[in-house]
Design an enzyme around this catalytic site. Structure first.
Site, PDB file in Angstrom:
ATOM      1  N   GLU A  11      42.231  37.685  28.679  1.00  0.00           N
ATOM      2  CA  GLU A  11      41.481  38.656  27.877  1.00  0.00           C
ATOM      3  C   GLU A  11      41.916  38.745  26.422  1.00  0.00           C
ATOM      4  O   GLU A  11      42.129  39.838  25.893  1.00  0.00           O
ATOM      5  CB  GLU A  11      41.571  40.042  28.553  1.00  0.00           C
ATOM      6  CG  GLU A  11      41.052  39.988  29.980  1.00  0.00           C
ATOM      7  CD  GLU A  11      41.281  41.276  30.773  1.00  0.00           C
ATOM      8  OE1 GLU A  11      41.834  42.235  30.217  1.00  0.00           O
ATOM      9  OE2 GLU A  11      40.901  41.300  31.967  1.00  0.00           O
ATOM     10  N   GLU A  17      37.621  36.702  39.393  1.00  0.00           N
ATOM     11  CA  GLU A  17      37.735  38.130  39.738  1.00  0.00           C
ATOM     12  C   GLU A  17      36.356  38.687  40.091  1.00  0.00           C
ATOM     13  O   GLU A  17      35.849  39.589  39.443  1.00  0.00           O
ATOM     14  CB  GLU A  17      38.348  38.916  38.571  1.00  0.00           C
ATOM     15  CG  GLU A  17      39.690  38.381  38.131  1.00  0.00           C
ATOM     16  CD  GLU A  17      40.357  39.224  37.030  1.00  0.00           C
ATOM     17  OE1 GLU A  17      39.937  40.367  36.803  1.00  0.00           O
ATOM     18  OE2 GLU A  17      41.302  38.705  36.421  1.00  0.00           O
TER      19      GLU A  17
HETATM   20  O1  9MR Z   1      43.171  45.250  39.820  1.00  0.00           O
HETATM   21  C1  9MR Z   1      44.062  45.654  38.817  1.00  0.00           C
HETATM   22  C2  9MR Z   1      44.282  47.151  38.914  1.00  0.00           C
HETATM   23  O2  9MR Z   1      44.945  47.468  40.109  1.00  0.00           O
HETATM   24  C3  9MR Z   1      45.084  47.624  37.731  1.00  0.00           C
HETATM   25  O3  9MR Z   1      45.144  49.035  37.742  1.00  0.00           O
HETATM   26  C4  9MR Z   1      44.456  47.146  36.451  1.00  0.00           C
HETATM   27  C5  9MR Z   1      45.270  47.586  35.267  1.00  0.00           C
HETATM   28  O4  9MR Z   1      44.965  46.906  34.100  1.00  0.00           O
HETATM   29  O5  9MR Z   1      44.332  45.736  36.459  1.00  0.00           O
HETATM   30  C6  9MR Z   1      43.488  45.321  37.463  1.00  0.00           C
HETATM   31  O6  9MR Z   1      43.269  43.945  37.377  1.00  0.00           O
HETATM   32  C7  9MR Z   1      42.625  43.470  36.183  1.00  0.00           C
HETATM   33  C8  9MR Z   1      43.037  42.053  35.990  1.00  0.00           C
HETATM   34  O7  9MR Z   1      44.430  41.966  35.940  1.00  0.00           O
HETATM   35  C9  9MR Z   1      42.450  41.473  34.728  1.00  0.00           C
HETATM   36  N1  9MR Z   1      41.012  41.604  34.710  1.00  0.00           N
HETATM   37  C10 9MR Z   1      40.520  42.945  34.975  1.00  0.00           C
HETATM   38  C11 9MR Z   1      41.098  43.461  36.292  1.00  0.00           C
HETATM   39  C12 9MR Z   1      40.494  44.803  36.631  1.00  0.00           C
HETATM   40  O8  9MR Z   1      40.870  45.772  35.705  1.00  0.00           O
END
Ligand code: 9MR
Length: 518
Positions: free
Chosen positions: A337, A443
């Site tokens: 990102e 994802e």
């Molecule tokens: O699934 C993840 C969630 O449990 C966390 O709270 C969050 C915090 O940033 O990150 C989520 O995973 C993210 C992933 O690492 C990157 N792409 C977006 C995902 C969803 O937010």
């Protein structure tokens, strides 16, 4: 009716616990088969009130009353905030339940609502507030939570306002689900039906990885796993130990893998593959990583020191994995990102501030230096098909391709049912393929507005369309990975985005994806 829809209906009916039926009637009340408490403990309840009040009554000392309307169950004539629609539920202490309700109010700009419980023990009543939400005027709003009851003689669940006095409001789709896994081991396996096209994977978190029974189910369905949070810098960096080491060497880094170990151990034992997520990200990365002495009050370190820290960080991770889990991690998201949604330029972050605008290229260079041969390295991002982000992502990918350290693109795919359109997704995929890069749907999840039949059907169609697209592009896909397995444990739990429900029962979307491959 499509085959998956028919299958879904049959499964629901045979399970005796599903509240969806053709024609929109949604009501069920079913009981567990536990010998002692037969016909007493609840496993699943859902009412849209199309058949009447369904046992609900007004909790009121005065004039509040309930009316069944086209929308649901409306309470009028409230005199205080606790006046509410309520109903007795036969719950069992110590079991975990998921509660959910949709609320609607037309009286004020916004009103706060709660699902609460009144329980009594030896005649003394006490209360707990379980779920909270704010409903804007005229907008259906879902409140949901999980809750494990303590030991009481009875339980009354009710929906009340918190503040906003005595407004009228309406509820629908009140549901109570016992969170016991009800996985049917004879289900087709996603990883098997897609084996000849691409590996199907899923993200799992530490809590899931510690639950052996749950993991065995996941392993029957998925071929590759990625930790949802546990290999991110905030999980891996040992700040206290790094601070000590930095007294002698400002580039020194200490790492640990406590959070990731349960999942890595499970996958190692079962011979499952792992995708690593993520080495470099602006988020979930402690600010002190960028500061002198790893101190919150320290100045930012120089570019050279930060590149030294990054080099050490990646080297230590790769060395640990090579020593303890050789061959397990087949690929990594190197950077996550980095592109800004609204401009398509590099997102400003501690990475750009401290290292500079080439931090992504440098991260790939370092990752390539330490990753075992054959490890695939990806740049991972969301909103890929959205302008101006597509151009920004592609420009970054071109720079990375020119340096020769990238294998592919992680196409995150957090989508809604109608957005983005399939042709935009296809165009973005084809543009990235044309650069000679591999693709990884990294994802995938698809949100819906309510957990009801029309939405579940639309979600199933959306999943089917996406998987058709993935099949068309199977030759360039390294994996298709869901961001989670069961709705209740998703980061978007209130929007039911995945293929399995809270009890690991397949949703219509599971069947549409399976049927497509067959
Ligand atoms: O699934 C993840 C969630 O449990 C966390 O709270 C969050 C915090 O940033 O990150 C989520 O995973 C993210 C992933 O690492 C990157 N792409 C977006 C995902 C969803 O937010």
């Amino acid at each position: 009716m499509k085959k998956w829809a028919a299958l879904f209906l049959v499964l629901c009916l045979t399970a005796g616990a599903c509240a969806l039926a053709e024609g929109g009637a949604k009501r069920s009340f079913s009981f567990s088969s536990s010998e002692k408490k037969e016909a007493e403990s609840l496993t699943s309840y859902l009412s849209d009130f199309s058949g009447g009040t369904d046992g609900w009554y007004p909790r009121s000392a005065g004039s509040a009353s309930l009316q069944v309307t086209q929308d649901g169950l409306t309470i009028v004539g409230r005199e205080s905030t606790w006046n509410s629609p309520g109903r007795d539920f036969p719950l069992e202490a110590g079991k975990k339940y998921t509660l959910s309700v949709d609320v609607l109010q037309d009286a004020v700009d916004q009103a706060k609502f709660m699902i609460s419980v009144a329980h009594s023990k030896n005649g003394t009543e006490s209360y707990e507030n379980l779920a909270n939400g704010t409903a804007k005027k005229g907008e259906w709003t879902t409140l949901s939570c999980t809750w494990t009851p303590g030991v009481f003689d009875n339980y009354v669940l009710y929906v009340e306002t918190s503040g906003n006095g005595t407004i009228d409001f309406t509820i629908r789709n009140f549901s109570v689900e016992l969170n016991e896994l009800r996985y049917d081991a004879s289900l087709p396996s996603l990883k098997e039906v897609y084996a000849k096209y691409f590996p199907v994977g899923a993200a799992v978190t530490q809590g899931e990885a510690l639950d052996q029974k749950r993991m065995d189910i996941y392993a029957a369905q998925f071929a590759i796993f990625t930790p949802g949070n546990e290999l991110k810098p905030d999980s891996v960096l040992d700040i206290a130990a790094s601070r000590k080491l930095a007294q002698d060497d400002p580039t020194a880094v200490a790492v640990h893998f406590d959070a990731a170990k349960p999942m890595l151990d499970y996958c190692k034992e079962k011979g499952l593959a792992v995708h690593g997520h993520v080495l470099v990200w602006h988020s979930q990365t402690p600010d002190v990583f960028f500061r002198e002495g790893y101190n919150a009050t320290g100045k930012f370190v120089s570019r050279e020191v930060m590149l030294g820290r990054l080099d050490n960080y990646v080297r230590l991770i790769m060395a640990y994995m090579q020593e303890n889990y050789p061959g397990l991690i087949v690929s990594w998201d190197v950077v996550n990102e980095a592109i800004d949604d609204s401009t398509g330029n590099l997102r400003q972050s501690n990475w750009t501030k401290v290292v500079g605008d080439d931090f992504v290229e440098r991260a790939f260079e370092i990752a390539r230096k330490y990753a075992p041969e054959g490890t695939k390295l990806y740049y991972n991002d969301y909103n890929t098909p959205m302008a101006p982000k597509t151009d920004g992502i592609c420009a970054l990918l071109e720079r990375l391709v020119a340096e020769g350290n990238i294998d592919g693109y992680g196409f995150q795919s957090h989508f809604a049912v109608g957005n983005p359109g399939l042709s935009k997704i296809r165009q973005a995929m084809e543009r990235i393929e044309a650069m000679g890069l591999r693709l990884r749907v990294s994802e995938l999840d698809i949100t819906i507005k309510a957990n009801d039949e029309p939405n579940l059907r639309s979600q199933a169609i959306r999943y089917e369309n996406l998987f058709s697209l993935y099949l068309e592009h199977a030759a360039s896909l390294d994996a298709v990975q869901l961001w989670g397995v069961s709705d209740d444990l998703s980061w978007l739990a209130p929007q039911y985005p995945l293929l399995f429900d809270a009890r690991m029962q397949p949703k219509p979307a599971f069947w549409s994806v399976v049927e497509l491959a067959k």
